[in-house]
Write an enzyme that holds these catalytic residues in place. Structure first.
Site, mmCIF file in Angstrom:
data_model
loop_
_atom_site.group_PDB
_atom_site.id
_atom_site.type_symbol
_atom_site.label_atom_id
_atom_site.label_comp_id
_atom_site.label_asym_id
_atom_site.label_seq_id
_atom_site.Cartn_x
_atom_site.Cartn_y
_atom_site.Cartn_z
ATOM 1 N NE ARG A 282 -1.747 1.657 3.820
ATOM 2 C CZ ARG A 282 -1.891 1.827 4.636
ATOM 3 N NH1 ARG A 282 -2.030 0.660 5.304
ATOM 4 N NH2 ARG A 282 -1.021 2.450 5.475
ATOM 5 C CG HIS A 286 -6.418 2.113 6.156
ATOM 6 N ND1 HIS A 286 -6.390 0.868 5.963
ATOM 7 C CD2 HIS A 286 -7.274 2.370 7.026
ATOM 8 C CE1 HIS A 286 -7.686 0.081 6.269
ATOM 9 N NE2 HIS A 286 -8.569 1.117 7.098
ATOM 10 C CE1 TYR A 295 1.298 2.979 8.337
ATOM 11 C CE2 TYR A 295 -0.195 3.976 9.959
ATOM 12 C CZ TYR A 295 0.119 2.910 8.683
ATOM 13 O OH TYR A 295 -0.440 3.074 7.792
#
Length: 387
Positions: A282, A286, A295
């Protein structure tokens, strides 16, 4: 030395091993690959891509247009025109390759990120934006394009897909690889931890349902890495449920097409379910409410940019298929036109009349529903004239 309970095997008290870490940027992952990141065709003993360069040009066009639609939708959200958007950036090959393997009878059960599969099925991208703009709850009829409504509840669509596939089975819509039909369910690596997904695996296996489970393993379940989801490669889970699993390079549109085509063939001819793990990444957030810089490392993102699904097809077409710049320029120009039409269409979407929702609850209106509608209409009318 710890004491053991009489009659208990010693391994019960063995220390628990630490979770297996996900592959780092320098590690190689085994999967089915037919087109390298450098744009070179490679062979695989079990899967082959049997279409010509014209088809590959079509795949390239699909991926470029879908990426442009995705970028425009992201921009619209940033400008306050959409409430939310779930980007597919980096996952175009997984979606276009699998989507183009479907026939006109197969049914798709998506999550909320399958914009590329929707494109393959002929769903107007503006329909997708209507959902994220909040003017409807999904404005398309699943029967029109064999593409079910987006599912926001994580993993629930796998059970819906399994039930639908069992219906296909009982309607005798399977038994022939060419004229039969199958169902495909899309979900992410994070959804694989949901009970619904595992229940769908059980039911589909026991009833030999004609369904393909297509997991886009993009390495992150929102902010949780893949090592928090599994200690083995996801595709190997299928063996525990009694059906085959395969891992494919999710950034390779040729391999994704070939693997999905074979899995759908198995389903249509009555050989049961297959789990496909499309190993991808990805490249964006998100959703637009997420900040991935909190993160994950930039160096991982830079590593995956070198595996870009569109660039490898561009390299192949330019170096080995003799495609000149005019084709690529035409695709880019088409992408710009689609983006402009999409933007204008999004801004022109009419605001919903909430009283209309009462018309779609039941086939025939009930007295209670009519009363509720009238009560709401009176309530809404009380605010007229207040600006």
């Amino acid at each position: 030395m710890s004491e053991s309970v009489p009659g208990t095997p010693p391994e019960v008290f063995a220390p628990v091993e630490a979770p297996v870490s996900p592959p780092q940027a320098s590690e190689e992952v085994e999967f089915v690959q037919l087109l390298t990141p450098e744009g070179e065709r490679v062979e695989n003993p079990d899967y082959s891509f049997d279409l010509d360069d014209e088809a590959i040009k079509g795949f390239y066009r699909d991926m470029v247009l879908v990426r442009r639609i995705d970028a425009e939708a992201t921009a619209l959200q940033r400008q306050g025109e959409l409430g939310l958007w779930a980007s597919l950036l980096g996952q175009e090959a997984a979606q276009i390759g699998s989507g183009r393997a479907l026939n006109d009878r197969d049914m798709v059960f998506p999550t909320y990120r399958e914009h590329g599969v929707a494109w393959c099925q002929g769903v107007d991208p503006l329909r997708l934006l209507g959902l994220f703009r909040g003017v409807d709850q999904g404005g398309w009829d699943p029967k029109d394009n064999n593409f079910h409504l987006y599912t926001i509840v994580i993993g629930a669509q796998t059970l819906h897909a399994t039930g639908y596939a069992m219906g296909q089975q009982r309607d005798h819509a399977i038994g022939d690889a060419e004229s039969g039909e199958a169902t495909i369910a899309y979900f992410g690596d994070g959804a694989s931890s949901q009970g619904d997904v595992n229940e769908a695996f059980i039911w589909s296996s026991v009833f030999n349902a004609p369904v393909v489970f297509f997991c886009q393993n993009n390495q992150w379940a929102i902010s949780e890495p893949i090592d928090r989801q599994t200690r083995i490669p996801l595709y190997q889970r299928a063996a525990g449920f009694g059906f085959p699993g395969v891992r494919v390079d999710g950034n390779d549109v040729l391999a994704t097409y070939a693997v999905t085509q074979q899995a759908l063939k198995r389903a249509r001819e009555g050989s049961g379910p297959t789990l496909i793990e499309a190993y991808t990444y990805r490249m964006g957030a998100h959703t637009t409410s997420d900040d991935p810089t909190k993160y994950r490392l930039n160096e991982d993102l830079e590593h995956w940019k070198l595996k870009d699904p569109i660039e490898r097809v561009h390299a192949y077409l330019a170096r080995h298929a003799g495609i000149d710049h005019d084709f690529f320029d035409e695709v880019e120009a088409e992408a710009d036109k689609i983006a402009a039409v999409l933007r204008a269409g999004c801004l022109a979407l009419p605001e919903p009349m909430l009283t209309d929702f009462f018309q779609h609850v039941y086939v025939e209106e009930t007295p209670q529903l009519a009363e509720q509608r009238d009560q709401y209409a009176a309530y809404a009318a009380s605010f007229e004239g207040e600006g």
